[in-house]
Write a protein that holds these residues in place. Sequence first.
Motif, short mmCIF file in Angstrom:
data_model
loop_
_atom_site.label_atom_id
_atom_site.label_comp_id
_atom_site.label_asym_id
_atom_site.label_seq_id
_atom_site.Cartn_x
_atom_site.Cartn_y
_atom_site.Cartn_z
N LEU A 123 -3.38 11.97 -8.03
CA LEU A 123 -3.63 11.00 -9.32
C LEU A 123 -4.05 9.63 -9.04
CD1 LEU A 123 -0.06 11.97 -10.98
CD2 LEU A 123 -2.36 12.94 -11.62
N LEU A 124 -3.96 9.07 -8.01
CA LEU A 124 -4.65 7.95 -7.70
C LEU A 124 -6.18 8.06 -7.66
CD1 LEU A 124 -2.26 6.42 -4.92
CD2 LEU A 124 -2.52 5.59 -7.28
N LEU A 125 -6.73 9.16 -7.00
CA LEU A 125 -8.23 9.45 -7.04
C LEU A 125 -8.54 9.88 -8.40
CD1 LEU A 125 -8.59 11.60 -3.64
CD2 LEU A 125 -8.77 9.24 -4.24
N GLY A 178 0.73 -1.30 -0.05
CA GLY A 178 0.08 -0.02 0.18
C GLY A 178 0.83 1.12 -0.17
N ARG A 179 2.24 1.19 -0.08
CA ARG A 179 3.01 2.33 -0.16
C ARG A 179 2.77 3.17 -1.24
NH1 ARG A 179 7.84 2.41 -1.12
NH2 ARG A 179 7.94 0.24 -2.06
N LEU A 180 2.69 4.33 -0.93
CA LEU A 180 2.36 5.33 -2.29
C LEU A 180 3.12 5.20 -3.38
CD1 LEU A 180 0.76 7.82 -2.98
CD2 LEU A 180 2.40 9.25 -2.02
N GLU A 181 4.43 5.05 -3.08
CA GLU A 181 5.19 4.95 -4.47
C GLU A 181 4.87 3.66 -5.20
OE1 GLU A 181 10.03 4.82 -5.79
OE2 GLU A 181 9.49 5.22 -3.59
N ALA A 182 4.52 2.52 -4.48
CA ALA A 182 4.44 1.11 -4.99
C ALA A 182 2.96 1.14 -5.75
CB ALA A 182 4.38 0.07 -4.02
N VAL A 183 2.00 1.85 -5.28
CA VAL A 183 0.69 1.86 -5.78
C VAL A 183 0.80 2.76 -7.01
CG1 VAL A 183 -1.87 2.42 -5.27
CG2 VAL A 183 -0.29 1.52 -3.58
N VAL A 184 1.55 3.86 -6.97
CA VAL A 184 1.60 4.59 -8.31
C VAL A 184 2.31 3.75 -9.43
CG1 VAL A 184 2.98 6.43 -9.29
CG2 VAL A 184 1.48 7.02 -7.03
N SER A 185 3.38 3.14 -9.10
CA SER A 185 3.86 2.26 -10.03
C SER A 185 3.02 1.00 -10.39
CB SER A 185 5.39 1.67 -9.41
OG SER A 185 6.06 0.65 -10.29
N ALA A 186 2.28 0.45 -9.53
CA ALA A 186 1.47 -0.81 -9.98
C ALA A 186 0.52 -0.32 -11.05
CB ALA A 186 0.88 -1.31 -8.72
N PHE A 187 -0.03 0.92 -11.08
CA PHE A 187 -1.15 1.48 -12.16
C PHE A 187 -0.38 2.23 -12.96
CE2 PHE A 187 -3.22 -0.30 -8.40
CZ PHE A 187 -4.45 -0.66 -8.82
N GLY A 188 1.10 2.17 -13.22
CA GLY A 188 1.58 2.76 -14.29
C GLY A 188 1.38 4.31 -14.33
N LEU A 248 2.84 11.45 -13.14
CA LEU A 248 3.42 12.06 -11.88
C LEU A 248 4.41 12.95 -12.14
CD1 LEU A 248 3.47 12.72 -8.91
CD2 LEU A 248 4.43 10.41 -8.72
N GLU A 249 5.29 12.39 -12.97
CA GLU A 249 6.78 13.26 -13.41
C GLU A 249 6.05 14.50 -14.21
OE1 GLU A 249 9.75 12.89 -12.32
OE2 GLU A 249 8.68 11.62 -11.13
N ARG A 250 5.14 14.62 -15.01
CA ARG A 250 4.69 15.85 -15.70
C ARG A 250 3.83 16.75 -14.64
NH1 ARG A 250 3.11 11.47 -19.59
NH2 ARG A 250 0.97 11.84 -18.71
N ALA A 251 3.11 16.22 -14.02
CA ALA A 251 2.58 17.04 -12.96
C ALA A 251 3.64 17.59 -11.88
CB ALA A 251 1.54 16.31 -12.11
N ALA A 252 4.55 16.99 -11.57
CA ALA A 252 5.73 17.62 -10.79
C ALA A 252 6.30 18.27 -11.35
CB ALA A 252 6.53 16.47 -10.16
N ALA A 253 6.59 18.46 -12.85
CA ALA A 253 7.36 19.40 -13.63
C ALA A 253 6.54 20.61 -13.58
CB ALA A 253 7.65 19.03 -14.83
N ALA A 254 5.24 20.59 -13.79
CA ALA A 254 4.48 21.72 -13.80
C ALA A 254 4.01 22.41 -12.37
CB ALA A 254 3.01 21.23 -14.40
N HIS A 255 4.34 21.70 -11.42
CA HIS A 255 3.83 22.21 -9.95
C HIS A 255 4.67 22.35 -8.96
CE1 HIS A 255 -0.55 22.22 -11.39
NE2 HIS A 255 -0.48 21.22 -12.10
#
Length: 221
Positions: free
Chosen positions: A182-184, A140-150, A155-162
């Motif tokens: 982004l998970l939501l 359930g770790r944030l990084e693991a869930v983000v990775s599991a759903f590709g 996320l990198e695009r959003a981080a670059a913008a914000h």
Amino acid sequence: MSWVDQPIFFVDFEGSRVSGILEYGVVMLLRGGIVETHTRLCAPTGRVRAEDTAVHGLSEATLAAHRPFAVEWDFFAQLRERGPLAAHYAGVENALLKGVWPYPRSSPDFARPGEWVVDWGPWIDSARLYAQLFPTLDSGRLEAVVSAFGLESELERAAAAHCPPDRRQYHCALYDALAGALLLARLARDPQLAGLTLLQLLALSTLDPVKRDALQQRELF
């Protein structure tokens, strides 16, 4: 009303009960999209331990010139009035927030439409949501869930913008808030899940069967 039509404020804090909140990140999500973001560094109210600095990269020296988190009362109280707060493992953020202000102003109880409450919750919890909707996830770790759903590229695009240029990685408050938002947003792209009411989403955000049943009962009346 579907939950996607309600403003939701995804929150992440860096810090601890010892140091106080050292950085916050807030992402407003509406209709599955990022509408606005906020972040800043905050002066510590206690000791910043070396082991914590190794995780989030923030030290007492770099934070000393910033205003303390406590000056943000009106900002966070207004967020709570506009929509429910969300976090990944929301108990952590709730505890840190209540350590500064035990209660917000009287605010809409989004679990009981038309009612008002003096509480920061109930929270939408992306970790609990994903644990219940996708029980085969390895972690359930944030990084693991983000990775599991590709979602890494999004996320990198959003981080670059914000995000500030030096705060574009995990354990940076706005970066983590964007990851959770982004998970939501991914759930909002599923027609069945997008059709849930806000009350149903709040019920799915708790693993406590008693609390979940209490929230679900409200849907019937």
